[in-house]
Design an enzyme around this catalytic site. Structure first.
Site, mmCIF file in Angstrom:
data_model
loop_
_atom_site.group_PDB
_atom_site.id
_atom_site.type_symbol
_atom_site.label_atom_id
_atom_site.label_comp_id
_atom_site.label_asym_id
_atom_site.label_seq_id
_atom_site.Cartn_x
_atom_site.Cartn_y
_atom_site.Cartn_z
ATOM 1 N N ARG A 41 39.140 45.264 90.056
ATOM 2 C CA ARG A 41 38.666 46.817 89.239
ATOM 3 C C ARG A 41 36.683 46.758 88.775
ATOM 4 O O ARG A 41 35.648 47.739 89.069
ATOM 5 C CB ARG A 41 38.599 47.014 87.752
ATOM 6 C CG ARG A 41 40.610 47.061 87.799
ATOM 7 C CD ARG A 41 40.558 47.936 87.189
ATOM 8 N NE ARG A 41 42.142 48.429 87.068
ATOM 9 C CZ ARG A 41 42.754 49.124 86.313
ATOM 10 N NH1 ARG A 41 42.440 49.295 84.955
ATOM 11 N NH2 ARG A 41 44.020 48.665 86.160
ATOM 12 N N ASP A 152 40.721 57.510 72.813
ATOM 13 C CA ASP A 152 40.701 56.165 74.081
ATOM 14 C C ASP A 152 39.387 55.793 73.879
ATOM 15 O O ASP A 152 37.960 56.084 73.415
ATOM 16 C CB ASP A 152 40.836 57.116 75.453
ATOM 17 C CG ASP A 152 41.828 55.167 75.726
ATOM 18 O OD1 ASP A 152 43.087 55.784 76.606
ATOM 19 O OD2 ASP A 152 40.986 55.192 77.074
#
Lengths: 283, 703
Positions: A41, A152
């Site tokens: 990532r 989030d």
């Protein structure tokens, strides 16, 4: 060396240094066996910043100006926490929510006509909207004040959540009836959540280990915190669970991911065996 | 600040209810070596080891572990093992003796000769120390009158190893004493001893021993063990199953090709693979890895799904990948059918895996699947498909890859980058077609940077003018890509090389930092472009406002200083001089590559500079200095300096110092060994063990 992806290998010591930087910033912890996820990532950031390799990237994080550092850490958080999700994910659990938990809350609160649900770790919004849709679909709460909070840690996914526009992949588990009722098609072939659903849902950027921020969410009847605890180490998990416990009303429910449990974390919840699933409840 | 011993002892006694005061008294007292009070001080520490507070006991252990007179401390501690009542003191004594290591062996073995009541504790401690020097004292205890002592002796011999220990342990296998046999087997397994199937055969039917026996059978390299091992995979006991699985994998790795075929043949008759799947999911890492390998050996299509899911585990990926490939044709079919239902990142792994199935991956059906997967909504999956096409794609893959590039370009998208890389690989096989595709589109638009990189990957000198032209493009992303692509062109004529060098030098003045950084990196890759002008320009770039440019320039100077190319010979000293200036900086970005390069240059005069850098505050600079010293010939001064770094409070510095010392050969071994006895950090321990192996020539050096 950790298994390379492309030509950006990540050595174990550099992985540990990066992991510690991330942990210090936001409490998210990467176990050794998940190092390749971090590598995959973050490797694109090396090119994006015109750097050479992961050690260079680590030195950049240490030496950058406070502003650059903060911005890059936000980027890291966006990248390492983004996971695939879709509407009506994990049907059995949502069935428990819809057919067992919601009726119980309805029956328990005959006077206080207020229902609040928190999707803690809502990612790009599918879960929060799903909750709102299920509530509407029961037909029970038409004259109630219903609030669904979606939170989030990643700004990027929250932007997607707020737009409420989704492509085909998000509907793999959605009944056509529900898709027709709660979505409208956009000119480019995607689907947007209808306003009547969006009005029930609010989004905010909250890191669950940041207690002052988490306190901004009021008391709630149900919390969904699915596949979020996996990002934390044991100490941080306990803190998060304590926070969630404080945010729940008495008799409120906590729903975790199917491979998660509160064993070794807390005894403050009781395990409830519903017909469709096992959930936790604050006594 | 230190206390005199007597004052400390008084303070300790007077602090009966103050744990911290007692701990402090133990930690801070000072005593001259060989002083008259030395024995009293030792006795005091032994007394403190029995304190009710674990912190005080721990402090006493720490003091005794580093006592200046190891043998004296070891004698006193050995006597403390006779302590019948204070378990805390006894355990603390064991801990301190283990820390003293080799110096504790003589007092312990001497104590054993008197056959004291507490000899089991002595035996256990020798096992924990783990030094083969204790072997001769332990072997006779396999015949001790006390069965607990016999078992403890077997366990300790298993821990210390050595030829004598192995022989002694093998000697007790046939005695018929169940627990002793088990301890001996466990010890032999731990030592990796290679027994023969015949001596193990009588033991396998004993349920208590079965798991250990099967593990040992795996190392025999004897095909006759195979039926028993395969049977063990479906045993009722989990421990036996897991041992059997590990043993089958081990046996397969040890036998010849004919034997390996037999393993595969027998596994194909396994009634069910469920035990293997269970071990893959639930076992420890070693068991999981073995289970993955054995599942591959079954060649069964139903093994594909669990192995594919195992790709998601970083520690199992490589074994799962190899196992999937080994399943062969039927595995490929199952993978292809499975892929659409997998989550995005697993689909990416599956697509990227397909080329490893060899010619089957080039079939039009698979090519079609991959081309379609370029449109996968998951960017990682699309990138995986692109990666696979880069390896096995035919001409027919060119157009889909270009379309994928056009779709994804303009964003920082792994699918676009993978498509560009794939086109580059295909360009090596089908250059003319790739070039036509690119030039027909022109180098403009969001996909232009990728197309430029594709040309770079093709590596043709004929494209140099086009790429040089791209250095003047409007978009900085194109200019950056052009600089990177020019770095990839190999085999250019000297005229062309000079033109490229001039163009890259000018690009160091680009207004976009990413272009300047790319130009600096490109200059590093072309020592033929080296000139005094280039060195001066790179030195200026090493002080650029942008970090990425500074880092790239410093690295480029390092590459020039180390270049073997004749063309670079004239500028090497100049580049080295710049590196020395950069190495003295307090900023890691430029100092780190400078120190690393100076280390490899090996100029004796730079040693002072590298040693001085070990005292800098920035851990990255210290580590680079350590690496630099590791790359050079050992001198006493550099070894001393690295020894100090071995005790740095920061784990990554200690790790770098350990690895550097390993390069200095046998003279560094005692330092590394001493540190190993007290080091707690797992990554540093790993580095120390690696370094010791390198120092003693058991593993190759880096330089």
């Amino acid at each position: 060396m950790i298994s390379p992806s492309g030509d950006r290998p990540l050595s174990r010591d550099t992985f540990r240094l990066l992991r510690d930087v991330i942990y210090e910033h936001c409490g998210i912890f990467f176990a050794d066996e998940n190092a390749y996820i971090l590598q995959r990532r973050l490797a694109p950031r090396i090119d994006a910043l015109s750097l050479t390799d992961f050690p260079d990237y680590y030195r950049f994080l240490r030496s950058a100006s406070p502003e650059q550092r903060r911005s890059e850490l936000e980027e890291i958080v966006d990248r390492v926490t983004t996971n695939e999700t879709y509407f009506f994910r994990e049907q059995y659990q949502l069935e428990a929510f819809r057919s067992e938990i919601l009726p119980e809350v309805y029956a328990r609160k005959p006077r206080g006509k207020r229902l609040s649900v928190w999707s803690a770790g809502c990612s790009s919004g599918e879960e929060a909207y799903t909750v709102a849709m299920l509530i509407m679909d029961t037909g029970m709460f038409g004259d109630w004040e219903v609030r669904v909070f979606g939170s989030d840690i990643s700004r990027k996914v929250l932007q997607i959540a707020r737009k409420g526009v989704y492509s085909r992949a998000s509907f793999r588990a959605t009944e056509p009836r529900l898709q027709r009722r709660f979505f409208r098609e956009t000119p480019d072939g995607k689907h947007q959540v209808r306003d009547e659903v969006r009005q029930l849902v609010s989004f905010g950027q909250i890191n669950l280990i940041d207690e002052p921020m988490a306190m901004l969410v009021g008391e709630v009847d149900v919390i969904l915190c699915r596949n979020v605890l996996i990002y934390f180490d044991l100490t941080s998990r306990k803190r998060v669970i304590d926070t969630l416990h404080r945010k729940l009303v008495r008799g409120g429910y906590l729903l975790l991911g199917h491979s998660e449990s509160l064993i070794n974390l807390t005894t403050a919840f009781e395990l409830v065996h519903l017909k469709n699933d096992m959930v936790y409840r604050k006594p | 600040m230190g206390l005199g011993f007597l004052a400390a002892r008084s303070a300790f006694i007077g602090a009966a209810s103050d744990e911290e005061a007692r701990r402090g008294a133990v930690a801070r007292f000072e005593i001259e070596p060989h002083s008259d009070l030395e024995q009293e001080a030792l006795a005091f520490l032994v007394e403190a080891m029995g304190d009710e507070s674990w912190r005080v006991r721990k402090e006493a252990v720490a003091r005794l572990s580093v006592w200046h007179d190891h043998p004296s401390a070891a004698r006193v501690l050995t006597s403390a093992l006779a302590e019948p009542d204070n378990v805390g003191r006894r355990n603390a004594a064991i801990e301190a003796l283990v820390a003293l290591g080799y110096d504790a062996i003589a007092p312990l073995t001497d104590a054993l000769t008197a056959r004291p009541e507490h000899r089991k504790v002595l035996v256990d401690t020798l096992g924990l120390i783990g030094d083969p020097a204790a072997g001769p004292a332990l072997v006779p205890l396999l015949d001790d009158s006390d069965p607990n002592v016999r078992v403890a002796a077997a366990e300790s011999l298993g821990a210390i190893g050595g030829g004598e220990a192995q022989a002694a342990l093998r000697g007790v296998l046939a005695r018929g004493e169940l627990l002793l046999t088990l301890a001996a087997l466990d010890g032999l397994n731990k030592l990796g001893a290679r027994l023969n199937a015949a001596e193990l055969a009588p033991l396998v039917d004993q349920p208590t021993l079965r798991a250990a026996v099967l593990e040992a059978l795996g190392r025999t390299g004897d095909r006759s063990a195979l039926p028993r091992l395969v049977k063990g995979i479906t045993d009722g006991a989990r421990g036996v199953r897991e041992s059997a699985i590990v043993a089958v994998a081990e046996l397969h790795s040890r036998i010849d090709a004919a034997g390996q075929k037999e393993v595969i043949a027998q596994l194909q008759h396994l009634s069910a693979i469920q035990p293997l799947v269970q071990a893959l999911i639930e076992g420890t890492l070693g068991v999981q890895r073995a289970a993955a390998r054995v599942l591959g050996l079954t060649r069964r299509a139903e093994a594909v799904r669990p192995l594919t899911l195992a790709l998601g585990d970083g520690e199992l990926r490589d074994d799962a990948l190899a196992a999937l490939v080994s399943i062969g044709g039927s595995g490929l079919e199952t993978l292809v059918a499975l892929a659409p239902d997998l989550e995005g990142r697993l689909r990416a792994d599956v697509y990227a895996l397909l080329p490893r199935f060899g010619p089957a991956a080039s079939e039009s059906r698979i090519q079609g699947l991959l081309a379609e997967a370029l449109e996968d909504e998951d960017v990682d999956a699309a990138a995986g498909a692109a990666q696979a096409l880069g390896e096995v794609g035919t001409r027919e893959a060119l157009a889909p890859l270009l379309r994928a590039l056009e779709r994804a370009a303009g964003e920082e998208n792994p699918a676009a980058q993978a498509a560009a890389q794939a086109l580059g690989q295909l360009g090596l096989r089908h250059y003319d077609e790739v070039r036509i595709l690119i030039t027909s589109r022109g180098l403009s638009g969001p996909e232009a940077p990728h197309l430029v990189r594709v040309l770079g990957a093709c590596g043709r000198e004929g494209d140099a003018p086009l790429l040089r032209g791209a250095l003047g493009a409007d978009a900085s992303a194109v200019r950056r890509a052009a600089a990177e692509a020019l770095a990839q062109l190999g085999g250019t004529s000297s005229t062309m090389a000079a033109e490229i060098g001039d163009a890259l030098l000018f690009a160091l003045a680009d207004e976009a930092p990413e272009v300047r950084a790319a130009a600096a990196r490109a200059l590093a890759g072309h020592p033929r472009n080296a000139s005094a002008t280039a060195v001066d320009a790179l030195e200026r770039a090493a002080h650029d406002l942008e970090m990425a440019v500074r880092a790239a320039a410093a690295r480029a100077l390092g590459a020039l200083a180390l270049a073997n190319d004749d063309a670079a010979a004239a500028v090497r000293p100049r580049a080295a001089a710049v590196l020395r200036r950069l190495a003295e900086s307090n900023e890691a970005v430029a100092a780190v590559p400078a120190l690393e390069a100076l280390g490899r240059l090996g100029d004796l005069h730079d040693e002072r500079l590298l040693i001085a850098a070990l005292d800098k505050e920035d851990a990255e600079i210290v580590k680079a200095a350590a690496r630099g010293l590791g790359a050079r010939r050992d001198t006493g001064r550099s070894r001393e300096a690295l020894e100090r770094a071995l005790t740095d409070r920061r784990w990554d510095v200690r790790r770098a110092a350990a690895l550097a010392l390993g390069e200095h050969g046998p003279s560094a071994h005692p330092l590394l060994y001493a540190r190993r006895t007290v080091e707690q950090d797992p990554l540093v321990v790993e580095a120390l063990e690696e370094a010791m192996a390198v120092a003693m020539g058991k593993r190759p050096r880096a330089r």
